[in-house]
Design an enzyme around this catalytic site. Structure first.
Site, PDB file in Angstrom:
ATOM      1  N   GLU A  28      16.652 -40.010 -10.057  1.00 57.77           N
ATOM      2  CA  GLU A  28      16.937 -39.812  -8.635  1.00 57.77           C
ATOM      3  C   GLU A  28      16.719 -41.163  -7.956  1.00 57.77           C
ATOM      4  O   GLU A  28      15.599 -41.584  -7.736  1.00 57.77           O
ATOM      5  CB  GLU A  28      16.003 -38.755  -8.036  1.00 57.77           C
ATOM      6  CG  GLU A  28      16.441 -38.339  -6.645  1.00 57.77           C
ATOM      7  CD  GLU A  28      15.301 -37.904  -5.738  1.00 57.77           C
ATOM      8  OE1 GLU A  28      15.584 -37.286  -4.719  1.00 57.77           O
ATOM      9  OE2 GLU A  28      14.135 -38.214  -6.026  1.00 57.77           O
ATOM     10  N   ASP A  38      12.267 -37.668 -10.704  1.00 56.40           N
ATOM     11  CA  ASP A  38      12.088 -37.636  -9.257  1.00 56.40           C
ATOM     12  C   ASP A  38      11.709 -39.025  -8.721  1.00 56.40           C
ATOM     13  O   ASP A  38      10.875 -39.713  -9.312  1.00 56.40           O
ATOM     14  CB  ASP A  38      10.953 -36.639  -8.941  1.00 56.40           C
ATOM     15  CG  ASP A  38      10.859 -36.301  -7.470  1.00 56.40           C
ATOM     16  OD1 ASP A  38      11.847 -35.802  -6.904  1.00 56.40           O
ATOM     17  OD2 ASP A  38       9.790 -36.548  -6.863  1.00 56.40           O
TER      18      ASP A  38
END
Ligand code: TEU
Ligand code: CA
Length: 560
Positions: A265, A206
């Protein structure tokens, strides 16, 4: 392709994203859980996916849908137990499906034991140094250190009552870690080992470009910060220290057999910078989200493919293709909105992004959504990306042709975006509504009780049971596409790994490429059906006119 026999399995994998709280609820508390996922393994196997990626299932107060992690090495008791996690992994592996888990290293939750310790400890203490604390400024020292804004609204600085503030790029419940601190680094290595030891095959990282920060004084103001290019000199994003951090992670990944895989990401403008995260010394693969922001337009798609194949080549990795995820308006709805046209209000801005948000503010009424066209385009785009070299991410529910649930009542909303940007952004709940498995029942078969977000009546017709009985359904299309892809990739043999494609001549508004004998033709915008090239038709995303010509918003695969 097999997980155990091919360490490079991820290069052309179809990865199915599960948002655990909204997938399947086994015990009727309204929240999807790990036994729910285990029960659906046969469904995933029949769909034909190579791996699943689970959004966070860790203990969390759900200030940001689980991206506020209380404990990185545990399962949320609302969702299951570690034992149930092991059972789920075993069932997925037995079905030949890999498991990717989500790591959230930029921030913890404010309930994390280390953050609680930091709050209870004095200014300047080692406990505070695991996070990013700074003194307030101004005559009384009660002003935040900078005027920077957080991702979902409000300041990035939260006061703690003793003159200090802590940094949070997202909600105040998500304090950012201090990645200069060796203890923090070591703790994440332990987390990676913990899940690797439990048999997970890979990790989705993330906000992978934000971990390292340089907050040396003087700090720029918001306007200066916004104008700065991300990269080595930016205080927050894409700093060079990340190379060192991920090189350490890579050592952990490579200490397993097969090596664990990771996808970052990463939202960066510069392809060369993005490629740095995707090398085999770093995470191994980087997401590209360009299609999330693109309209359904041939020229845009072609340019995005070119850029991202270049990134993959630079990194000696493979591309990722994504049309939907848990953060964006579902693509069947995006494509049902009018395309941006020159001179229109959002032209020149990030194409569909703000426009989608504006559309949600009208509860999905303005502009009107063309549901039939939206779904045709969605399927055509899906077939297009499935034919590209690289891996494809499918977000739960898109295989049912689900649209955004745009008209959720405010009282049902959960996304912090809604609460922190009142009036501007209603948030992401509309793509997180629990999956309909049956046409009836208290939650359309999601579980024995009501679901944690209300499902609209139209979900009945999109339920798995209804679509499974209907060969013309979106579900059948996905199953056929994934099966055909597997076969075509196998036919390409070793050349598939090289990831090359060749563009062939096509009319304006049509794209035609081939990989070896596999041809993919998409009619984006030509109203009159276009001639297909010669060859054996393998897949069509919609009806072909008179069996041989390709109507608008349709993709065909041929073997020639
Ligand atoms: O998203 C990171 C991110 O950049 C988001 O701000 C994204 O731009 C936004 O959600 C679009 O609406 C990741 C996760 O995918 C997201 O769900 C989390 O909320 C966020 O990190 C914080 O962990
Ligand atoms: Ca449950």
């Amino acid at each position: 392709m097999s997980l155990t026999s091919d360490p490079e399995w991820w290069r052309d994998a179809v990865v199915y994203q599960i948002y655990p709280r909204s997938f399947a609820d086994s015990n009727g508390d309204g929240i999807g859980d790990l036994p729910g996922i285990t029960a659906k393994v046969p469904y995933l196997q029949k769909l034909g996916v190579d791996a699943v990626w689970l959004s966070p299932f860790y203990p969390s107060a759900l200030a940001d849908g689980g991206y506020d992690v209380d404990d990185y090495r545990a399962v949320d008791p609302k969702i299951g137990t570690l034992e149930q996690f092991d059972t789920m992994v075993a069932a997925l592996h037995a079905a030949g499906i890999g498991v990717i888990v989500d790591i959230v290293p930029n921030h913890s939750s404010n309930q994390h034991v280390w953050f609680q310790e930091a709050l209870a400890s004095p200014k300047g203490s080692p406990a505070r140094n695991r996070y990013i604390f700074r003194d307030g400024v101004g005559p009384n020292g009660d002003q935040p250190p900078t005027d920077w804004r957080a991702a979902f609204g409000g300041s990035v600085w939260e006061p703690v009552g003793d003159g200090q503030f802590y940094l949070h790029l997202f909600t105040p419940e998500q304090p950012d870690w201090n990645w200069d601190n060796p203890e923090v680094r070591a703790d994440f290595l332990e987390t990676l080992r913990f899940w690797s030891d439990r048999g997970v095959d890979g990790f989705r990282i993330d906000v992978a470009s934000a971990l390292a920060k340089d907050l040396a004084e003087p700090l720029p103001d918001k306007a200066t910060l916004d104008a700065m290019k991300t990269g080595p000199n930016h205080p927050l994003y894409d700093r060079d220290e990340l190379v060192e951090i991920y090189a350490e992670w890579r050592q952990v990944f490579n200490s397993y057999d097969p090596p664990r895989f990771a996808v970052g990401e990463v939202w960066l403008e510069d392809p060369a910078r993005t490629a740095r995260y995707a090398t085999s010394q770093s995470l191994g693969q980087a997401f590209n989200f360009d299609l999330l922001r693109a309209d359904f337009r041939a020229s845009d798609f072609k340019a995005i493919v070119a850029t991202n194949l270049e990134v993959a080549e630079m990194a000696e990795s493979s591309s990722t293709w994504v049309l939907s995820n848990h953060d964006v308006v579902r693509h069947a709805s995006r494509y049902g909105l009018p395309l941006t046209v020159p001179g229109a209000p959002y032209e020149g801005q990030a194409p569909t992004w703000d426009r989608d948000r504006q559309w949600l503010l009208t509860r999905g009424t303005q502009p009107p959504e063309d549901m039939v066209l939206g779904l045709s385009r969605a399927k055509a785009a899906t077939a297009f990306i499935l034919a590209l070299p690289g891996s494809t991410y499918v977000y739960q529910g898109e295989e049912l042709g689900l649209r955004e649930v745009a008209d959720l009542p405010d009282t049902a909303r959960q996304d912090p975006t809604f609460f922190r940007s009142p009036g501007y952004d209603v948030g992401r709940d509309g793509c997180r509504v629990p999956i309909p498995w049956e046409p009836a029942g208290p939650s359309f078969g999601f579980g024995p009780g009501a679901a944690h977000l209300p499902q609209p009546a139209w979900f009945a017709g999109h339920s798995v049971a209804v679509e499974a009985a209907e060969p013309a359904s979106t579900l059948w299309f996905y199953r056929q596409a994934l099966a055909a892809r597997r076969e075509l990739l196998a036919g390409l043999g070793a050349s598939a790994a090289a990831g090359r494609l060749e563009w062939l001549d096509a009319p304006d508004g049509v794209l035609h490429f081939r990989r070896g004998t596999w041809h993919c033709v998409t009619n984006f915008a030509v109203a009159e059906p276009v001639e297909l090239p010669a060859g054996e038709l393998v897949l069509a995303s919609g009806d072909l006119s008179d069996g041989a010509r390709l109507p608008e918003a349709t993709t065909a695969w041929l073997r020639a």
